[in-house]
Design a protein around this motif. Structure first.
Motif, PDB file in Angstrom:
ATOM      1  N   ILE A  59       0.843  -1.196   0.000  1.00 28.60           N
ATOM      2  CA  ILE A  59       0.000   0.000   0.000  1.00 28.60           C
ATOM      3  C   ILE A  59       0.883   1.254   0.000  1.00 28.60           C
ATOM      4  N   ALA A  60       1.946   1.217   0.800  1.00 29.44           N
ATOM      5  CA  ALA A  60       2.860   2.364   0.859  1.00 29.44           C
ATOM      6  C   ALA A  60       3.621   2.540  -0.453  1.00 29.44           C
ATOM      7  N   ARG A  61       3.852   1.451  -1.174  1.00 22.65           N
ATOM      8  CA  ARG A  61       4.519   1.556  -2.478  1.00 22.65           C
ATOM      9  C   ARG A  61       3.722   2.428  -3.450  1.00 22.65           C
ATOM     10  N   THR A  62       2.399   2.449  -3.292  1.00 19.85           N
ATOM     11  CA  THR A  62       1.551   3.250  -4.176  1.00 19.85           C
ATOM     12  C   THR A  62       1.416   4.688  -3.703  1.00 19.85           C
ATOM     13  N   HIS A  63       2.057   5.007  -2.563  1.00 19.22           N
ATOM     14  CA  HIS A  63       2.045   6.346  -1.960  1.00 19.22           C
ATOM     15  C   HIS A  63       0.709   6.712  -1.322  1.00 19.22           C
ATOM     16  N   LEU A  64      -0.167   5.742  -1.107  1.00 18.51           N
ATOM     17  CA  LEU A  64      -1.367   5.996  -0.318  1.00 18.51           C
ATOM     18  C   LEU A  64      -1.011   6.195   1.150  1.00 18.51           C
ATOM     19  N   LEU A  65       0.131   5.653   1.553  1.00 17.00           N
ATOM     20  CA  LEU A  65       0.677   5.836   2.894  1.00 17.00           C
ATOM     21  C   LEU A  65       2.105   6.333   2.756  1.00 17.00           C
ATOM     22  N   PRO A  66       2.700   6.873   3.807  1.00 13.49           N
ATOM     23  CA  PRO A  66       4.079   7.371   3.715  1.00 13.49           C
ATOM     24  C   PRO A  66       5.027   6.324   3.138  1.00 13.49           C
ATOM     25  N   SER A  67       5.871   6.745   2.208  1.00 10.24           N
ATOM     26  CA  SER A  67       6.687   5.801   1.444  1.00 10.24           C
ATOM     27  C   SER A  67       7.769   5.122   2.290  1.00 10.24           C
ATOM     28  N   TRP A  68       8.101   5.636   3.478  1.00 13.62           N
ATOM     29  CA  TRP A  68       9.110   4.964   4.301  1.00 13.62           C
ATOM     30  C   TRP A  68       8.595   3.620   4.799  1.00 13.62           C
ATOM     31  N   LEU A  69       7.263   3.444   4.783  1.00 12.77           N
ATOM     32  CA  LEU A  69       6.698   2.142   5.149  1.00 12.77           C
ATOM     33  C   LEU A  69       6.926   1.099   4.065  1.00 12.77           C
ATOM     34  N   ALA A  70       7.297   1.546   2.857  1.00 15.19           N
ATOM     35  CA  ALA A  70       7.491   0.610   1.750  1.00 15.19           C
ATOM     36  C   ALA A  70       8.903   0.044   1.688  1.00 15.19           C
ATOM     37  N   LYS A  71       9.804   0.593   2.484  1.00 12.85           N
ATOM     38  CA  LYS A  71      11.208   0.186   2.380  1.00 12.85           C
ATOM     39  C   LYS A  71      11.424  -1.258   2.816  1.00 12.85           C
ATOM     40  N   VAL A  72      12.215  -1.968   2.028  1.00 17.39           N
ATOM     41  CA  VAL A  72      12.633  -3.335   2.362  1.00 17.39           C
ATOM     42  C   VAL A  72      14.101  -3.280   2.748  1.00 17.39           C
ATOM     43  N   ASN A  73      14.426  -3.824   3.904  1.00 16.61           N
ATOM     44  CA  ASN A  73      15.804  -3.799   4.377  1.00 16.61           C
ATOM     45  C   ASN A  73      16.701  -4.629   3.471  1.00 16.61           C
TER      46      ASN A  73
END
Length: 600
Positions: free
Chosen positions: A375-389
């Motif tokens: 969901i964060a990857r689509t920018h509906l949520l802050p993009s830092w939630l999309a990060k994969v370590n």
């Protein structure tokens, strides 16, 4: 609000990622003001805008900067499926529903909810094979029904994930107390200054969630190994419960099979449907599966079949051991063994329950984080939630956020309140996924002619209308005559699609059988079960959906609109560069990774 969109290859650590994408609407107060004034236009654009398979599989995944590691096989998925399901319903909610809603007839409730879940499993499986990404149902709905529908549905299912995890964590504490030979509420802390239902604090639930989070953060494969070892032990304990429990079976306990009447079966089925929602978390692991076309169908369908059989056997055993009025709501199986004179067995039961619920929490933590990540990857949520370590190959930020939210709810909220919040979002979401599958098969963009689309829409209106009418009728009357009208209407709508609308898109690898009947039945059953839930559940559903809508109109809508414009610009630039390269005799190396969302 800025996106951290990485357009470079995540597999090459030497490549310096480009700077983060700046979303125009959030660059200044004046920009944001103009964006708000354009809200009606932008909303119309995003409601009708749909993504594509290629976008979800390539462009959206790149926004996590690093790839998730493909380490899972069908063996892992089977045990993830069983680990995510067995424990949540059978140990958390069975005792509650037996005592309050259905009595010994709970086995029929598990059969009905199991059939509904299996229909949904088939729909999920086709999507997971065709679009193997971490977003699960969010990605599927985004492709077929658009951004807006996907966001509302996913926002509700995230809330249910949090509530479900909190319910399991609190039940973990109850069974732990039983294992320690204490009352089920022994380890809860009474806070007299807080409101009722929120004043029994559960610090043990928070500690358990923290430990589970450590496993989920550091390794998906490691989590898988821990899960299937724990699940094997758990299954052995469940078989012990069935065999040992049936030695103390009393047929007279089944004499009053439906003390609350037939309606109790469906009321309990609607709540117990939560016991099957774990497979949704498994579908989010498709991105980390080595061979999705083979592994996902085996993993999802296999685990669901075995789980349903176990649920039915366990519920029969419980109600044969003890009269339904004497069943303990919090630790049903442990107390049942104690009451029949097998006090020693309650420790084995409690140990097995703890194993099962630990697996549920672990798989939930893994799956929920991946859902939030996409969901964060689509920018509906802050993009830092999309990060994969990069080192662990896991979405650490998303995992921590989901577990913190779950821990806060588990710390304060009683199990009774949590149980009433379960299932409604799941039933709503599964209905949408089944509808999305019909859209995918019969309304493929660029393939289905307008005349077929019109016929399809007419048939779907019949299916949805008759299903909703059946649910409302069930909720408001005990009569049966209305179903003689509504069920035939559902059948006419389904047969209408089958006879009048040609299939526009066939699955490439694995497809749902008996289309359109199977997904149409899934829609009908899921919506019907919604009619069995109490009004309070719908009020909470409405309030949370309103909160989601406010966030979407103020933030999410403008972020996704800006991203769509950025992607459109990049697509045009790529086409221009390719054309210039061709004119200059230079081979094109840009590839097709800039395919964009439809209707931008």
């Amino acid at each position: 609000m800025e996106g951290n969109d990485n357009r470079s290859s995540s597999t090459d650590s030497d490549v310096v990622p480009p700077p983060p994408i700046k979303l125009e609407s959030f660059q200044s107060v004046s920009n944001y003001g103009r964006a708000l004034l354009e809200t009606p236009f932008r909303l119309a654009d995003r409601v009708t805008g749909r993504s594509m398979d290629e976008v979800e599989l390539v462009e959206v995944k790149k926004r996590s900067q690093h790839e998730m590691k493909k380490t899972l096989t069908w063996w892992d998925l089977i045990w993830f499926g069983m680990g995510s399901v067995i424990g949540s319903g059978i140990f958390v909610l069975t005792g509650l529903e037996v005592k309050k809603d259905v009595g010994p007839g709970v086995v029929l409730s598990y059969v009905i909810s199991g059939i509904s879940a299996m229909l949904s499993v088939f729909c999920y499986t086709e999507f997971a094979v065709e679009i193997p990404v971490a977003g699960g149902s969010f990605a599927y709905l985004r492709v077929e029904l658009g951004d807006f529908v996907a966001y509302i549905a996913s926002g509700n299912i995230l809330l249910e994930y949090v509530i479900g995890g909190a319910a399991v964590a609190r039940s973990w504490t109850s069974y732990f107390a039983t294992l320690c030979n204490q009352d089920s509420d022994k380890f809860l802390i009474q806070a007299h200054g807080l409101a009722k239902d929120y004043n029994q604090l559960d610090p043990i639930a928070v500690v358990v969630l923290a430990i589970v989070g450590i496993f989920a953060v550091f390794s998906t494969k490691g989590s898988s190994r821990f899960n299937y070892i724990a699940s094997i032990v758990h299954v052995v304990v469940l078989l012990f419960i069935i065999v040992a429990g049936l030695t103390k079976a009393e047929a007279r306990n089944y004499s009053d099979f439906l003390p609350y009447g037939p309606r109790g079966i469906f009321q309990a089925a609607a709540v117990l449907f939560f016991a099957y929602v774990g497979f949704d978390a498994v579908s989010t692991m498709a991105e980390e599966t080595k061979n999705p076309g083979r592994d996902i169908p085996i993993g999802l369908i296999g685990s669901m079949t075995f789980t349903t059989l176990l649920y039915c056997m366990l519920s029969i055993t419980l109600c044969l051991m003890q009269k339904y009025t004497d069943v303990d709501e919090k630790a049903a199986f442990s107390v049942a063994f104690e009451k029949v004179g097998m006090s020693w067995a309650k420790y084995i039961v409690a140990f097995g329950a703890l194993k099962g619920m630990t697996s549920v929490l672990l798989v939930g933590a893994v799956g929920q984080a991946r859902y939030l990540t996409h969901i964060a990857r689509t920018h509906l949520l802050p993009s830092w939630l999309a990060k994969v370590n990069e080192r662990t190959g896991t979405p650490i930020n998303a995992t921590v956020v989901m577990l913190v939210a779950t821990a806060v709810v588990a710390f304060f909220t009683s199990l009774d309140v949590l149980a009433n919040l379960l299932s409604i979002s799941t039933l709503f979401l599964f209905s949408l996924v089944a509808l999305a599958l019909l859209v995918r098969r019969y309304c493929a963009r660029g393939v289905a002619p307008r005349s077929n689309v019109v016929k399809f829409v007419g048939c779907v209106v019949l299916i949805l209308g008759s299903s909703v009418a059946s649910a409302v009728y069930w909720a408001n009357t005990t009569k049966w005559v209305g179903y003689t009208i509504m069920v035939p209407l559902w059948f006419v709508g389904t047969v209408g699609i089958w006879l009048l609308v040609p299939i526009a898109k066939k699955p490439k690898v694995w497809g749902v059988p008996l289309v359109p009947f199977l997904p149409s039945a899934s829609i009908g059953i899921n919506i019907f079960l919604l009619g069995s839930l109490d009004k309070a559940s719908f009020r909470r559903f409405g309030v949370w959906t309103a909160v989601l809508l406010v966030y979407y109109l103020l933030v999410g809508l403008h972020a996704t609109y800006d991203m769509a414009r950025v992607q459109k610009k990049e697509r045009l630039e790529t086409k221009t560069e390719s054309k210039l390269d061709e004119e200059n005799g230079v081979p094109s190396v840009t590839g097709s990774g800039t395919k964009n969302e439809n209707h931008i």
